[in-house]
Scaffold this active site. Structure first.
Site: not given
Ligand code: G3P
Ligand code: CA
Length: 238
Positions: A7, A35
């Site tokens: 992120r 994301d």
């Molecule tokens: O790269 C995997 C990771 O980003 C998945 O979990 O919840 O941080 O999107 P999350």
């Molecule tokens: Ca992620």
């Protein structure tokens, strides 16, 4: 081993914002991870949760917002007042700003609740000269199969949870038909699995490293990428 800023450099700046992505690039990360969610008017916004509540001063579902309204939200003050001007970026803006500078790992969130998101993401990526260094990942195999159907040469990563960790040869063969990489939770790692995944032609990424001790342990494995909130854990030695 690619260092993938989770992120953005999200331990030091608000996740999924330009501030966090710029910092990751400055720190020398090889990839930024982000994301995506669809807005009410079908724009692809860069935000982790399906609501804006945790990471902005707004409330409600992302898909309850038009892009214009989403852009009015403050996406930084929840982290620190110095980031009050941060806005929720779009995928288009991120690719414009970073696609020539750093790898980009795009995670499709909740594809079952976001009909059409795979095509929307691929259409945006297609506006850029994509290479090995733009990838799409998901926990959802069907979403990745759709991505591969739209863009066979676009690289994909299948994110694996421990509960799904019975990697038989049959499963690995199936995964390798739609994934170029398996992104495994850090608790699942062992040398035998890494070799086996490699033998099926897939890379191995690990998510998500949040402390120096785990980072040092990851450096002892033959893995291809590591997702971390704090790239300097790995980059000090570069
Ligand atoms: O790269 C995997 C990771 O980003 C998945 O979990 O919840 O941080 O999107 P999350
Ligand atoms: Ca992620």
């Amino acid at each position: 081993m690619y260092i993938i800023a989770h992120r953005g450099s999200s331990s030091a700046a608000p996740e999924n914002t330009i501030a966090a992505f710029d910092l990751a690039v400055q720190q020398g990360a090889d990839y930024i991870e982000l994301d995506v969610q669809l807005t009410m008017d079908q724009h692809v916004a860069v935000i982790h949760d399906d609501t804006v509540d945790r990471t902005s001063n707004g409330s409600g579902l992302v898909k309850g917002y038009t892009l214009d309204r989403l852009k009015k939200l403050d996406a930084g003050s929840w982290f620190h007042s110095q980031y009050a001007n941060e806005r929720i970026p779009t995928l288009q803006e991120i690719l414009e700003r970073y696609s020539q500078r750093v790898g980009i790992l795009i995670e499709i969130k909740h594809p079952k609740r976001q009909i059409g998101i795979e095509k929307a993401v691929v259409d945006i990526i297609n506006r850029f000269a994509y290479s090995r260094h733009i990838m799409v990942q998901s926990f959802d195999a069907n979403a990745l199969q759709r991505v591969k159907a739209y863009a066979p040469s676009l690289r994909t990563a299948f994110i694996i949870k421990p509960s799904a960790f019975k990697l038989t040869k049959r499963k690995l063969a199936e995964y390798s038909s739609f994934a170029d990489c398996l992104n495994m939770k850090k608790t699942m790692i062992n040398r035998w699995w890494i070799d086996r995944i490699h033998s099926f032609g897939m890379d191995v990424f690990i998510w998500t490293v949040k402390d120096q001790k785990t980072a040092d342990r990851m450096k002892t494995y033959h893995i291809d990428g590591v997702v971390t909130d704090h790239p300097p854990f790995f980059l000090k030695e570069k």
